[in-house]
Write a protein that holds these residues in place. Structure first.
Motif, short mmCIF file in Angstrom:
data_model
loop_
_atom_site.label_atom_id
_atom_site.label_comp_id
_atom_site.label_asym_id
_atom_site.label_seq_id
_atom_site.Cartn_x
_atom_site.Cartn_y
_atom_site.Cartn_z
N SER A 149 -46.14 52.91 54.18
CA SER A 149 -46.84 53.86 54.93
C SER A 149 -46.55 55.28 55.47
O SER A 149 -46.96 55.98 55.32
N PHE A 150 -44.89 55.69 55.14
CA PHE A 150 -44.63 57.10 56.38
C PHE A 150 -44.77 58.13 54.97
O PHE A 150 -45.08 59.26 55.25
N PHE A 151 -44.51 57.33 53.59
CA PHE A 151 -44.29 58.52 52.83
C PHE A 151 -45.28 57.84 51.27
O PHE A 151 -45.60 58.69 50.68
N LYS A 177 -38.76 57.40 47.69
CA LYS A 177 -38.65 56.80 48.68
C LYS A 177 -39.50 55.92 49.39
O LYS A 177 -38.81 55.01 49.84
N ALA A 178 -40.95 55.62 48.41
CA ALA A 178 -42.35 54.56 49.55
C ALA A 178 -41.65 53.56 49.26
O ALA A 178 -41.99 52.54 50.10
N THR A 236 -34.75 47.96 50.82
CA THR A 236 -33.31 48.03 51.79
C THR A 236 -33.62 47.14 52.49
O THR A 236 -32.90 46.22 52.72
N ASN A 237 -34.75 46.33 53.14
CA ASN A 237 -35.38 44.42 52.98
C ASN A 237 -35.69 43.58 52.24
O ASN A 237 -35.83 42.97 52.95
N GLY A 269 -38.11 50.88 51.04
CA GLY A 269 -38.10 49.88 52.19
C GLY A 269 -37.67 48.88 51.39
O GLY A 269 -37.30 47.80 52.44
N GLU A 295 -44.31 49.62 56.98
CA GLU A 295 -43.70 50.98 57.37
C GLU A 295 -43.10 52.05 56.78
O GLU A 295 -43.84 52.65 56.82
N GLU A 296 -41.67 52.04 56.18
CA GLU A 296 -41.28 52.90 55.16
C GLU A 296 -42.09 53.47 53.97
O GLU A 296 -42.37 54.69 53.91
N LEU A 340 -41.34 46.21 57.60
CA LEU A 340 -40.46 47.32 58.16
C LEU A 340 -40.47 48.05 56.92
O LEU A 340 -41.09 49.22 56.77
N ALA A 341 -40.84 47.13 55.62
CA ALA A 341 -40.87 47.55 54.25
C ALA A 341 -42.44 48.67 54.09
O ALA A 341 -42.26 49.49 53.74
#
Length: 291
Positions: free
Chosen positions: A267-269, A217-218, A224-225, A221, A264-265, A261-262
């Motif tokens: 960092s979320f995980f 998941k980490a 996808t980007n 991003g 940020e994603e 964006l990548a």
């Protein structure tokens, strides 16, 4: 205001780990021929030389195309207090060095850094030489020169042969033609290279949360980007063998929308993301991609 001589000298100094004639010394001279090189005992001492103001830059080997990553350096980089400001790819050509007037059949043991021995293992096996590990290649050459024993030779650079007055018994004995070491150039202050003036590399470390598919998941991003990950390695950072830290290089600048964006994603995980440097890519990358 007139700059003090010592301060001026340190601004023209680049530190490296090893003794004079090491491949890190060669890399310093190749990239910064106008600078004075400063020999340091360990990687920690090399970082400290910059932090203490004895040098402006540090040249640190991180990986080799034949022998893989340099041991311990991934653990040390995040805590070095320095920032990556550039990279350099140095061709590594090992020479078999011995005291003057030594003949090839006299040599029984070959001394060098463990990475150099690994990069020449087919040669040493074929020649029937016993490998002996040393802290660095040039240090091995210095010891061989000091002992003057014709049964001992060293694997080191041509620069080491010149510095320690050794003869080259066999040249370019590395097992592969592509034998290249990647170095990181480090400084106390980070740089912010322009986004649209050539390829930019961003290097960072991160730790993912301890949940199923966290790494998948980490990193999603980046896929996808459309961000290319050129290097990803993991290493254990605690005694329980449950916490892994990841080291990564990506192509792109953090201010670029897709990279942002990548990250940020990521960092979320992740439990922690630390950027170690944003710097221009070496021209070697373009050459190896056929550009």
């Amino acid at each position: 205001m007139v700059e003090a001589p010592a301060a001026a000298a340190s601004q023209n100094t680049i530190a490296f780990q090893g003794v004079p004639g090491a491949y890190s010394d060669m890399a310093c001279r190749a990239v910064f021929p106008e600078m004075t090189t400063l020999s340091c005992v360990s990687f920690e001492d090399t970082f400290a030389a910059v932090r203490d103001g004895r040098a402006r830059l540090a040249m640190i080997p991180i990986e080799n195309s034949s022998a893989g990553r340099v041991a311990d350096i991934h653990h040390l980089l995040p805590e070095s207090g320095l920032h990556i400001v550039g990279e350099h790819f140095q061709r590594v050509e090992h020479q078999l060095l011995a005291p003057k007037n030594t003949t090839r059949d006299q040599v029984k043991t070959v001394h060098s850094h463990v990475q150099a021995l690994s990069q020449c293992r087919h040669f040493t096996r074929r020649e029937g030489l016993m490998p002996v590990s040393h802290a660095d290649t040039a240090g091995a050459a210095a010891e061989v020169a000091e002992l003057g024993d014709p049964t001992r030779a060293a694997l080191a650079s041509r620069l080491a042969a010149e510095i320690y007055d050794l003869q080259i018994l066999a040249g370019d004995v590395q097992d592969t033609d592509h034998n290249t070491t990647r170095f990181l150039i480090m400084a106390e202050e980070p740089i912010d290279p322009p986004m649209h003036n050539g390829l930019v590399i961003t290097t960072f470390v991160f730790r993912v949360r301890s949940v199923p598919a966290a790494l998948y998941k980490a990193l999603g991003g980046f896929a996808t980007n459309g961000i290319n990950i050129t290097k990803l390695e993991s290493y254990i950072i605690d005694g329980s063998f449950t916490v892994a830290q990841f080291y990564a290089d990506i192509e792109g600048h953090p201010d670029d929308r897709m990279v942002r964006l990548a990250l940020e994603e990521l960092s979320f995980f992740s439990r922690e993301v630390k950027i170690l440097g944003v710097y221009p890519a070496d021209a070697f990358r373009g050459r190896t991609n056929g550009e």
